[in-house]
Design a protein around this motif. Structure first.
Motif, PDB file in Angstrom:
ATOM      1  N   ASN A   1       0.828  -1.200   0.000  1.00  0.00           N
ATOM      2  CA  ASN A   1       0.000   0.000   0.000  1.00  0.00           C
ATOM      3  C   ASN A   1       0.864   1.252   0.000  1.00  0.00           C
ATOM      4  O   ASN A   1       0.561   2.240  -0.676  1.00  0.00           O
ATOM      5  CB  ASN A   1      -0.934   0.003   1.210  1.00  0.00           C
TER       6      ASN A   1
ATOM      7  N   ILE B   1       2.170   1.658  -3.468  1.00  0.00           N
ATOM      8  CA  ILE B   1       1.066   2.082  -4.342  1.00  0.00           C
ATOM      9  C   ILE B   1       0.839   3.585  -4.203  1.00  0.00           C
ATOM     10  O   ILE B   1       0.709   4.305  -5.190  1.00  0.00           O
ATOM     11  CB  ILE B   1      -0.235   1.317  -3.994  1.00  0.00           C
TER      12      ILE B   1
ATOM     13  N   SER C   1       1.437   6.082  -7.331  1.00  0.00           N
ATOM     14  CA  SER C   1       0.293   6.795  -7.901  1.00  0.00           C
ATOM     15  C   SER C   1       0.549   8.296  -7.846  1.00  0.00           C
ATOM     16  O   SER C   1       0.135   9.046  -8.729  1.00  0.00           O
ATOM     17  CB  SER C   1      -0.996   6.415  -7.182  1.00  0.00           C
TER      18      SER C   1
ATOM     19  N   SER D   1      -1.486  -4.492  -8.915  1.00  0.00           N
ATOM     20  CA  SER D   1      -1.337  -3.046  -8.999  1.00  0.00           C
ATOM     21  C   SER D   1      -0.253  -2.640  -9.997  1.00  0.00           C
ATOM     22  O   SER D   1       0.116  -1.465 -10.075  1.00  0.00           O
ATOM     23  CB  SER D   1      -0.995  -2.479  -7.621  1.00  0.00           C
TER      24      SER D   1
ATOM     25  N   SER E   1      -6.697  -4.696   0.141  1.00  0.00           N
ATOM     26  CA  SER E   1      -5.630  -3.917   0.787  1.00  0.00           C
ATOM     27  C   SER E   1      -5.649  -4.034   2.299  1.00  0.00           C
ATOM     28  O   SER E   1      -4.795  -3.465   2.960  1.00  0.00           O
ATOM     29  CB  SER E   1      -5.763  -2.443   0.407  1.00  0.00           C
TER      30      SER E   1
ATOM     31  N   ARG F   1     -10.105   0.536  -3.359  1.00  0.00           N
ATOM     32  CA  ARG F   1     -10.527  -0.856  -3.539  1.00  0.00           C
ATOM     33  C   ARG F   1     -12.052  -0.943  -3.602  1.00  0.00           C
ATOM     34  O   ARG F   1     -12.624  -1.620  -4.458  1.00  0.00           O
ATOM     35  CB  ARG F   1     -10.032  -1.710  -2.370  1.00  0.00           C
TER      36      ARG F   1
END
Lengths: 276, 276
Positions: A201, A204, A208, A239, B171, B209
DNA sequence: CGTGCCAGGTGCCAT
DNA sequence: ATGGCACTTGGCACG
């Protein structure tokens, strides 16, 4: 046997430990206050109860425990089991002790936090006049893994060129930014432990952010860790990110090899450090 | 004064503490082994050095320290300052002690981890035969904040209906899922401490999500905490999410009010628990 | 001092 | 056992 007020001084050259067996409440309070004023640690064994008010609040009823008052104002209440103290105050607390109707009351304050230990019976108090200036050396941390990759980027992949470390984006700091052999930006997140979903996470969020900053440019995200758990790997792959196994020992070998010849700074400072 | 082999027994009704002043190496090793076999804790004060191999590796050179061997096999090396032990083994370690050319060697093993404490001089050893079965009660945790909102959703906002807690997405787990007065899904993440960027990232991951799962439906994300820091709030708002201040004391009041009349389970079990 | 983040994190509870 | 996550997280480094 039960000695009241019996004092022993231990240590051959120097008074390293001063023992108070079955001290009275007033004597014990005096011992603690005196030690605090000399910035010495004290340990107390006895029957106590503890209450804490602060970030949360807690009550611990009567029981036999070990209490450590340290020279930096930290205060630990340990039971005979468990790694963690059941109650504590972190370093920097103001610690006071007094006698109150036959009990020893130790109170500690630090900002909006306070703790109170009431000893109904003290078996033993000991003041410690300890010398301990040895340094603590540790190897195998995440920072060292990152340093190893800075020295020898091939640990991650061939042709990788390191740009900068701790690159700031809104969601936090990217451990390492690099360019791959095809000129794509690579964001690398290191973990010294098996990577979990939370680590994915984190990556990610960073990637992003980077993609939002540079929409046209292809940006890769790499999680570098000794291993990764199954759920985390699935989330990672879904992802569009990558995992790279990084062995701790191999990183240490690389560090050992490069450390004598090159300085880390000379590498790091080559990268441009902009903020995003 | 320096007594060798002098033993004191402390505790009026029962032998709660047995002291060994300036024990010889063999005697000290015996004390530790004997205590370990009886599942009793031991504390040792003296001059030692420590080495650790395991998740990382470390060396701590000679110095005066307090070592605690606990009845569950945990082993703590404390200096006279700092909240944390400088070295340790977590509960479950196998602890051995032996005398080796005038020194006491304590070794602990647990899986692939090992630690070794060598005492060059022991000032004091004490075995603890402690009784401590009191429970530790704590108030003001994140779980209790969530429970309070389950009982009284208006703490977050009027018209909110709780659906389920710990709703699983790829997640991770969403603390609480609810419906607002206009029928929109609300994902709520609780924090007992001032919310940080990492907490916002956690919520971002969950909400993205949920939005992937249900593209047509509007999904709100709410971070409920006593406060939020500036950077975190900015990231939150930029990500289209919301902050709701939640006072810990108010949550506790609500819990106190509702606890007598209703059981948490009756609320929780109303929600459907599906996995996403 | 706040903010971010690693830690030998530890501990608790879920599957 | 593995995984997810709170914790009085503690601790450090950096703006």
């Amino acid at each position: 046997m039960c000695f009241r007020g019996f004092v022993l001084v231990l240590g051959e050259q120097r008074e390293a430990v001063r023992l108070f067996n079955n001290p009275g409440a007033q004597e014990c309070a005096d011992v603690i206050m005196s030690a605090a004023s000399k910035r010495r640690a004290v340990i107390v064994l006895g029957v106590c109860e503890v209450s804490y008010r602060g970030r949360t609040s807690s009550e611990l009823a009567r029981g036999e425990r070990l209490v450590i008052v340290k020279e930096d104002g930290s205060l630990l209440v340990h039971r005979t089991w468990g790694y963690k103290p059941v109650n504590y105050m972190p370093p920097g607390a103001m610690v006071y002790a007094k006698s109150d109707s036959g009990s020893v009351v130790i109170s500690a304050k630090r900002g909006s936090e306070s703790m109170r230990v009431v000893f109904h019976k003290v078996y033993l108090a000991a003041t410690l006049n300890f010398r301990d200036d040895s340094s603590f050396e540790q190897k195998g941390t995440e920072a060292q893994m990152r340093d190893a990759v800075v020295f020898y980027p091939e640990l991650v992949e061939k042709g990788l060129r390191v740009l900068t470390h701790e690159f700031q984006v809104k969601s936090g700091f990217v451990d390492l930014m690099a360019l791959d052999s095809r000129g794509r930006l690579v964001a690398i997140e290191f973990k010294a432990n098996p990577a979990k979903t939370a680590d994915v996470n984190q990556l990610i969020a960073y990637v992003s952010r980077l993609r939002a900053l540079s929409k046209e440019r292809g940006i890769r995200g790499v999680l570098a860790a000794p291993s990764i758990n199954k759920a985390a790997r699935k989330l990672l792959v879904d992802s569009g990110l990558e995992f790279k196994r990084l062995d701790k020992d191999e990183c240490l070998r690389v560090l050992e090899e490069f450390k004598p010849t090159m300085s880390l700074l000379s590498f790091i400072e080559k990268g441009d450090e902009h903020s995003a």
